[in-house]
Design an enzyme around this catalytic site. Structure first.
Site, PDB file in Angstrom:
ATOM      1  N   HIS A 155      12.720  -3.173  -3.603  1.00  0.00           N
ATOM      2  CA  HIS A 155      11.976  -3.548  -4.804  1.00  0.00           C
ATOM      3  C   HIS A 155      12.792  -4.594  -5.564  1.00  0.00           C
ATOM      4  O   HIS A 155      14.001  -4.417  -5.734  1.00  0.00           O
ATOM      5  CB  HIS A 155      11.731  -2.308  -5.676  1.00  0.00           C
ATOM      6  CG  HIS A 155      10.862  -2.607  -6.855  1.00  0.00           C
ATOM      7  ND1 HIS A 155       9.501  -2.772  -6.732  1.00  0.00           N
ATOM      8  CD2 HIS A 155      11.171  -2.809  -8.154  1.00  0.00           C
ATOM      9  CE1 HIS A 155       9.001  -3.057  -7.930  1.00  0.00           C
ATOM     10  NE2 HIS A 155       9.984  -3.084  -8.801  1.00  0.00           N
ATOM     11  N   ASN A 197      12.255   1.147   1.363  1.00  0.00           N
ATOM     12  CA  ASN A 197      11.548   0.057   0.691  1.00  0.00           C
ATOM     13  C   ASN A 197      12.557  -0.755  -0.112  1.00  0.00           C
ATOM     14  O   ASN A 197      13.602  -0.242  -0.507  1.00  0.00           O
ATOM     15  CB  ASN A 197      10.484   0.637  -0.259  1.00  0.00           C
ATOM     16  CG  ASN A 197       9.704  -0.463  -0.971  1.00  0.00           C
ATOM     17  OD1 ASN A 197       9.312  -1.459  -0.371  1.00  0.00           O
ATOM     18  ND2 ASN A 197       9.491  -0.306  -2.277  1.00  0.00           N
ATOM     19  N   ASP A 202       7.611   3.524  -5.729  1.00  0.00           N
ATOM     20  CA  ASP A 202       8.942   3.165  -6.259  1.00  0.00           C
ATOM     21  C   ASP A 202       9.742   4.304  -6.880  1.00  0.00           C
ATOM     22  O   ASP A 202      10.599   4.056  -7.732  1.00  0.00           O
ATOM     23  CB  ASP A 202       8.799   2.033  -7.316  1.00  0.00           C
ATOM     24  CG  ASP A 202       8.163   0.791  -6.740  1.00  0.00           C
ATOM     25  OD1 ASP A 202       8.386   0.510  -5.550  1.00  0.00           O
ATOM     26  OD2 ASP A 202       7.449   0.088  -7.471  1.00  0.00           O
ATOM     27  N   LYS A 212       0.847  -1.212   0.000  1.00  0.00           N
ATOM     28  CA  LYS A 212       0.000   0.000   0.000  1.00  0.00           C
ATOM     29  C   LYS A 212       0.877   1.255   0.000  1.00  0.00           C
ATOM     30  O   LYS A 212       1.977   1.256   0.574  1.00  0.00           O
ATOM     31  CB  LYS A 212      -0.886   0.009   1.248  1.00  0.00           C
ATOM     32  CG  LYS A 212      -1.915  -1.114   1.261  1.00  0.00           C
ATOM     33  CD  LYS A 212      -3.076  -0.781   0.370  1.00  0.00           C
ATOM     34  CE  LYS A 212      -4.166  -1.822   0.361  1.00  0.00           C
ATOM     35  NZ  LYS A 212      -3.811  -3.140  -0.128  1.00  0.00           N
ATOM     36  N   LEU A 213       0.337   2.282  -0.630  1.00  0.00           N
ATOM     37  CA  LEU A 213       1.041   3.558  -0.646  1.00  0.00           C
ATOM     38  C   LEU A 213       1.044   4.143   0.785  1.00  0.00           C
ATOM     39  O   LEU A 213       0.040   4.059   1.487  1.00  0.00           O
ATOM     40  CB  LEU A 213       0.288   4.497  -1.588  1.00  0.00           C
ATOM     41  CG  LEU A 213       1.071   5.584  -2.310  1.00  0.00           C
ATOM     42  CD1 LEU A 213       2.254   5.014  -3.082  1.00  0.00           C
ATOM     43  CD2 LEU A 213       0.150   6.341  -3.252  1.00  0.00           C
ATOM     44  N   GLU A 262      18.263  -9.774  -1.864  1.00  0.00           N
ATOM     45  CA  GLU A 262      17.492  -8.973  -0.906  1.00  0.00           C
ATOM     46  C   GLU A 262      17.937  -9.286   0.523  1.00  0.00           C
ATOM     47  O   GLU A 262      18.189  -8.388   1.324  1.00  0.00           O
ATOM     48  CB  GLU A 262      15.991  -9.267  -1.044  1.00  0.00           C
ATOM     49  CG  GLU A 262      15.419  -8.869  -2.387  1.00  0.00           C
ATOM     50  CD  GLU A 262      13.896  -8.956  -2.442  1.00  0.00           C
ATOM     51  OE1 GLU A 262      13.232  -8.724  -1.417  1.00  0.00           O
ATOM     52  OE2 GLU A 262      13.356  -9.256  -3.526  1.00  0.00           O
TER      53      GLU A 262
HETATM   54  C1  GAR Z   1      10.147  -9.051  -1.709  1.00  0.00           C
HETATM   55  O1  GAR Z   1      10.609  -9.769  -2.827  1.00  0.00           O
HETATM   56  C2  GAR Z   1      10.134  -7.568  -2.025  1.00  0.00           C
HETATM   57  O2  GAR Z   1      11.165  -7.185  -2.878  1.00  0.00           O
HETATM   58  C3  GAR Z   1       8.790  -7.431  -2.684  1.00  0.00           C
HETATM   59  O3  GAR Z   1       7.936  -8.236  -1.908  1.00  0.00           O
HETATM   60  C4  GAR Z   1       8.674  -9.348  -1.452  1.00  0.00           C
HETATM   61  C5  GAR Z   1       8.404  -9.562   0.015  1.00  0.00           C
HETATM   62  O4  GAR Z   1       8.927 -10.801   0.410  1.00  0.00           O
HETATM   63  N1  GAR Z   1       8.351  -6.081  -2.712  1.00  0.00           N
HETATM   64  C6  GAR Z   1       7.808  -5.525  -3.796  1.00  0.00           C
HETATM   65  O5  GAR Z   1       7.591  -6.137  -4.821  1.00  0.00           O
HETATM   66  C7  GAR Z   1       7.482  -4.033  -3.641  1.00  0.00           C
HETATM   67  N2  GAR Z   1       7.085  -3.480  -4.878  1.00  0.00           N
HETATM   68  P1  GAR Z   1       9.031 -11.212   1.930  1.00  0.00           P
HETATM   69  O6  GAR Z   1       7.643 -11.065   2.544  1.00  0.00           O
HETATM   70  O7  GAR Z   1       9.486 -12.629   1.914  1.00  0.00           O
HETATM   71  O8  GAR Z   1      10.036 -10.305   2.589  1.00  0.00           O
END
Ligand code: GAR
Length: 206
Positions: free
Chosen positions: A109, A107, A150, A91-92, A179
């Site tokens: 991405h 954040n 983003d 969410k924004l 990540e």
């Molecule tokens: C992650 O891959 C993150 O980069 C992505 O959600 C996933 C959360 O994984 N976020 C987005 O796509 C934001 N636009 P997690 O719950 O295992 O940390």
């Protein structure tokens, strides 16, 4: 010590990675709450098993956006939050919160912004679009959060190759490894006050 709030709505693997580094004594901060817009996300189980309080806050529960924002701010103030980490929160963030916590919300991405970002680009959808585009390099972007999806100033990008036989799943797994390695490092750097902001330019003084 910075008080950290994690905003997450999914399985919480980034939450885990950051918590692990915190437990190893490497982060000068502490995750003091986890906030989600979902009622029972997997990440809550992980937080609760570590005695970290969780809160579900769904905009639909509120009559107005202002009430939602004020409720969220009240929670952040209750925990004296210094740093908000979005980890799979889609969410924004309301503009008054972005302003109040300027350069205190980050954040991650799963692609190299500004490509493959924006509303609706999350999780597997990102990797699918990356593969369909035919580009050979993808990666992660860790950035400060502004009022849009983003587009905030970039702190760190790391890249990996897109392999010829990659599927959205295989690519997602390799991107997730990045990540888990780099998000906790950026959190550590912020908690150590190593990240300096010079207008749009973010400098990491190691
Ligand atoms: C992650 O891959 C993150 O980069 C992505 O959600 C996933 C959360 O994984 N976020 C987005 O796509 C934001 N636009 P997690 O719950 O295992 O940390």
């Amino acid at each position: 010590m910075k008080n950290i709030a994690i905003f997450a709505s999914g399985r919480g693997s980034n939450f885990n990675a950051i918590l692990k580094k915190q437990k190893n004594g490497k982060i000068n901060g502490e995750i003091v709450c986890v906030i989600s817009d979902c009622s029972q996300p997997i990440v809550f189980k992980k937080a609760e098993s570590n005695n970290i309080p969780t809160h579900t806050i769904n905009i639909k529960q509120f009559k107005t956006g202002e009430e939602y924002t004020n409720f969220l701010i009240a929670i952040l103030e209750k925990y004296k939050i210094d740093l908000i980490i979005l980890a799979g929160f889609l969410k924004l963030i309301p503009s008054p919160i972005v302003k109040k916590y300027k350069n205190k919300i980050i954040n991650i991405h799963p692609a190299l912004l500004p490509n493959f970002g924006g509303k609706g680009f999350y999780g597997k959808k990102v990797h699918k679009a990356v593969i369909e585009s035919g580009i050979k390099i993808t990666g992660i972007t860790i950035h400060f959060v502004d009022e849009h999806y983003d587009t905030g100033n970039i702190i760190l990008q790391e890249k990996i190759e897109v392999l010829p036989n990659d599927t959205d799943e295989t690519l997602a797994l390799r991107v997730l490894e990045l990540e888990h390695k780099f998000y906790p490092e950026v959190v550590k750097a912020i908690c150590d006050n190593q990240i300096k902001i010079d207008n749009k330019k973010i400098i990491w003084e190691r």
